[in-house]
Design a protein around this motif. Structure first.
Motif, mmCIF file in Angstrom:
data_model
loop_
_atom_site.group_PDB
_atom_site.id
_atom_site.type_symbol
_atom_site.label_atom_id
_atom_site.label_comp_id
_atom_site.label_asym_id
_atom_site.label_seq_id
_atom_site.Cartn_x
_atom_site.Cartn_y
_atom_site.Cartn_z
ATOM 1 N N PRO A 147 0.789 -1.233 0.000
ATOM 2 C CA PRO A 147 0.000 0.000 0.000
ATOM 3 C C PRO A 147 0.827 1.292 0.000
ATOM 4 C CG PRO A 147 -0.075 -1.015 2.165
ATOM 5 C CD PRO A 147 0.708 -1.946 1.285
ATOM 6 N N PHE A 148 1.267 1.657 -1.210
ATOM 7 C CA PHE A 148 1.919 2.946 -1.465
ATOM 8 C C PHE A 148 1.073 3.688 -2.496
ATOM 9 C CE2 PHE A 148 5.575 0.249 -0.314
ATOM 10 C CZ PHE A 148 6.260 1.063 0.576
ATOM 11 N N TRP A 149 1.074 5.009 -2.410
ATOM 12 C CA TRP A 149 0.336 5.819 -3.390
ATOM 13 C C TRP A 149 1.218 6.961 -3.869
ATOM 14 C CZ3 TRP A 149 -1.572 3.956 1.178
ATOM 15 C CH2 TRP A 149 -2.567 2.996 1.056
ATOM 16 N N LYS A 150 1.135 7.174 -5.199
ATOM 17 C CA LYS A 150 1.984 8.172 -5.840
ATOM 18 C C LYS A 150 1.123 9.314 -6.387
ATOM 19 C CE LYS A 150 5.480 5.741 -8.014
ATOM 20 N NZ LYS A 150 5.564 4.750 -9.077
ATOM 21 N N ARG A 151 1.488 10.527 -6.044
ATOM 22 C CA ARG A 151 0.806 11.695 -6.620
ATOM 23 C C ARG A 151 1.832 12.467 -7.430
ATOM 24 N NH1 ARG A 151 -0.969 15.836 -2.310
ATOM 25 N NH2 ARG A 151 1.225 16.311 -2.537
ATOM 26 N N GLU A 152 1.532 12.680 -8.701
ATOM 27 C CA GLU A 152 2.460 13.402 -9.571
ATOM 28 C C GLU A 152 2.119 14.879 -9.617
ATOM 29 O OE1 GLU A 152 3.787 10.251 -13.068
ATOM 30 O OE2 GLU A 152 2.277 11.748 -13.488
ATOM 31 N N GLN A 153 3.164 15.664 -9.571
ATOM 32 C CA GLN A 153 3.001 17.102 -9.809
ATOM 33 C C GLN A 153 3.546 17.352 -11.206
ATOM 34 O OE1 GLN A 153 2.295 19.991 -7.417
ATOM 35 N NE2 GLN A 153 2.170 20.974 -9.430
ATOM 36 N N THR A 154 2.657 17.673 -12.150
ATOM 37 C CA THR A 154 3.121 17.943 -13.512
ATOM 38 C C THR A 154 2.884 19.421 -13.808
ATOM 39 O OG1 THR A 154 1.019 17.606 -14.648
ATOM 40 C CG2 THR A 154 2.332 15.635 -14.192
ATOM 41 N N THR A 155 3.262 19.833 -14.999
ATOM 42 C CA THR A 155 3.052 21.232 -15.377
ATOM 43 C C THR A 155 1.556 21.557 -15.438
ATOM 44 O OG1 THR A 155 3.439 20.372 -17.598
ATOM 45 C CG2 THR A 155 5.207 21.658 -16.618
ATOM 46 N N HIS A 156 0.693 20.511 -15.478
ATOM 47 C CA HIS A 156 -0.756 20.726 -15.549
ATOM 48 C C HIS A 156 -1.462 20.554 -14.211
ATOM 49 C CE1 HIS A 156 0.298 19.831 -19.785
ATOM 50 N NE2 HIS A 156 -0.566 20.809 -20.006
ATOM 51 N N GLY A 157 -0.707 20.384 -13.121
ATOM 52 C CA GLY A 157 -1.327 20.207 -11.805
ATOM 53 C C GLY A 157 -0.955 18.873 -11.189
ATOM 54 N N THR A 158 -1.721 18.474 -10.133
ATOM 55 C CA THR A 158 -1.385 17.218 -9.461
ATOM 56 C C THR A 158 -2.462 16.175 -9.733
ATOM 57 O OG1 THR A 158 -2.568 17.757 -7.430
ATOM 58 C CG2 THR A 158 -0.259 18.429 -7.551
ATOM 59 N N HIS A 159 -2.043 14.903 -9.770
ATOM 60 C CA HIS A 159 -3.018 13.812 -9.832
ATOM 61 C C HIS A 159 -2.433 12.545 -9.233
ATOM 62 C CE1 HIS A 159 -0.735 13.420 -13.591
ATOM 63 N NE2 HIS A 159 -0.907 12.131 -13.412
ATOM 64 N N TRP A 160 -3.332 11.739 -8.652
ATOM 65 C CA TRP A 160 -2.923 10.452 -8.060
ATOM 66 C C TRP A 160 -2.886 9.423 -9.167
ATOM 67 C CZ3 TRP A 160 -1.337 10.020 -3.085
ATOM 68 C CH2 TRP A 160 -1.633 11.100 -2.224
ATOM 69 N N LEU A 161 -1.850 8.607 -9.163
ATOM 70 C CA LEU A 161 -1.727 7.560 -10.185
ATOM 71 C C LEU A 161 -2.552 6.345 -9.791
ATOM 72 C CD1 LEU A 161 2.088 7.681 -10.995
ATOM 73 C CD2 LEU A 161 0.205 8.891 -12.091
ATOM 74 N N ASP A 162 -3.075 5.639 -10.799
ATOM 75 C CA ASP A 162 -3.763 4.370 -10.575
ATOM 76 C C ASP A 162 -2.782 3.233 -10.821
ATOM 77 O OD1 ASP A 162 -6.275 5.283 -9.855
ATOM 78 O OD2 ASP A 162 -6.871 5.575 -11.942
ATOM 79 N N THR A 163 -3.163 2.030 -10.389
ATOM 80 C CA THR A 163 -2.350 0.858 -10.703
ATOM 81 C C THR A 163 -2.340 0.707 -12.223
ATOM 82 O OG1 THR A 163 -3.426 -0.110 -8.775
ATOM 83 C CG2 THR A 163 -1.976 -1.559 -10.059
ATOM 84 N N ARG A 164 -1.167 0.490 -12.802
ATOM 85 C CA ARG A 164 -1.094 0.323 -14.252
ATOM 86 C C ARG A 164 -1.575 -1.067 -14.647
ATOM 87 N NH1 ARG A 164 2.313 3.818 -17.213
ATOM 88 N NH2 ARG A 164 3.237 5.409 -15.883
#
Lengths: 120, 155
Positions: B121-138
């Motif tokens: 149970p780890f969760w990744k949130r990306e900060q990109t040039t378009h804002g932040t979003h939580w990643l889903d399992t690929r």
């Protein structure tokens, strides 16, 4: 915690109506919907951020006995809860084990609600 | 088995050295290091934020490693997963395995990282040039994990 009696279906009474009683102190407690189940709720990932909370303790209504029921109950808290906890957006763990939505909830359980895992 | 979940970076060479010295029987060392990419789905990643479920995370990793030890003959396993704010190019995760012969270390290392990706149970949130979003399992990670479980076998 205050519990609100319920009138049929899924319609909750307006909490402002002074019909509030404490379970266990009322001789008509069987009439109340509150169960004796108290659980710890933890939120991680997207729902933690969207709901702006990382956890709480909750006393469950008697008809909430599974994870699916718990999510349905939490979604009645409002639009933000309904959208944060939509079926396809959340996963759950019961006592730190990944569990599917049919898992049964027991008194004292630690239940975590989170977005799909994305580590590594 | 040794598991760490930490904000601090790790020294790959030092970790492998420690693992190597655990047993004189070791004939093979394999390691996987996961890094923060600077692009994700066409967007530039400025940073990522990693959070975890304390308690469950350690248990999940122990379970994964125990299963790897049952499947293969291993002399040592080291897993480090970082949490908090990370920049592109930084190390996120280390999985290192030691065995007498390379086949066990290779397979176990791949099994552990594939499993970690879908059940720790780890969760990744990306900060990109378009804002932040939580990643889903690929989906590709799910598929890689499934390869370890022939049809009908329970996970």
């Amino acid at each position: 915690m205050l519990r609100f009696p319920r009138l049929g279906g899924n319609k909750w009474l307006d909490p402002h109506i002074p019909l509030i009683v404490f379970a266990g102190q009322n001789p008509c407690s069987s009439w109340l919907i509150a169960s004796d189940m108290k659980i710890t709720l933890l939120y991680f990932g997207r729902p933690r951020e969207q709901l702006a909370t990382s956890g709480e303790t909750a006393e469950l209504p008697a008809d909430v006995t599974t994870l699916a029921g718990l999510l349905a109950w939490l979604r009645t808290r409002g639009d933000n809860w309904a959208s944060a906890l939509a079926d396809d957006r959340v996963r759950c763990a019961v006592n730190q084990e990944l569990s599917n939505l049919s898992a049964v909830i027991r008194d004292g359980d630690e239940i975590a609600i989170f977005s799909p895992i994305s580590g590594g | 088995m040794s598991i760490s979940i930490q904000e601090a970076d790790f020294d790959l060479a030092a970790e492998l050295d420690t693992l190597r010295r655990q047993s004189k029987e070791t004939g093979a060392l394999v390691s996987f290091t996961g890094l923060v990419r600077d692009f994700s789905d066409g967007e530039e990643v400025e940073s990522i934020y990693l959070e975890h479920y304390p308690g469950m995370c350690e248990k999940a990793l122990e379970k994964i490693i125990t299963e790897a030890q049952q499947r293969w003959s291993l002399l040592g396993v080291r897993v480090i997963h970082r949490i908090g704010q990370l920049q592109p190019g930084e190390q996120i995760v280390l999985v290192a395995t030691a065995s007498q012969h390379r086949a066990d270390a290779f397979a176990a290392c791949e099994f552990i990282i594939d499993h970690l990706k879908t059940s720790a149970p780890f969760w990744k949130r990306e900060q990109t040039t378009h804002g932040t979003h939580w990643l889903d399992t690929r989906e590709s990670d799910q598929q890689r994990m499934q390869r370890w479980f022939p049809e009908g076998e329970n996970q």
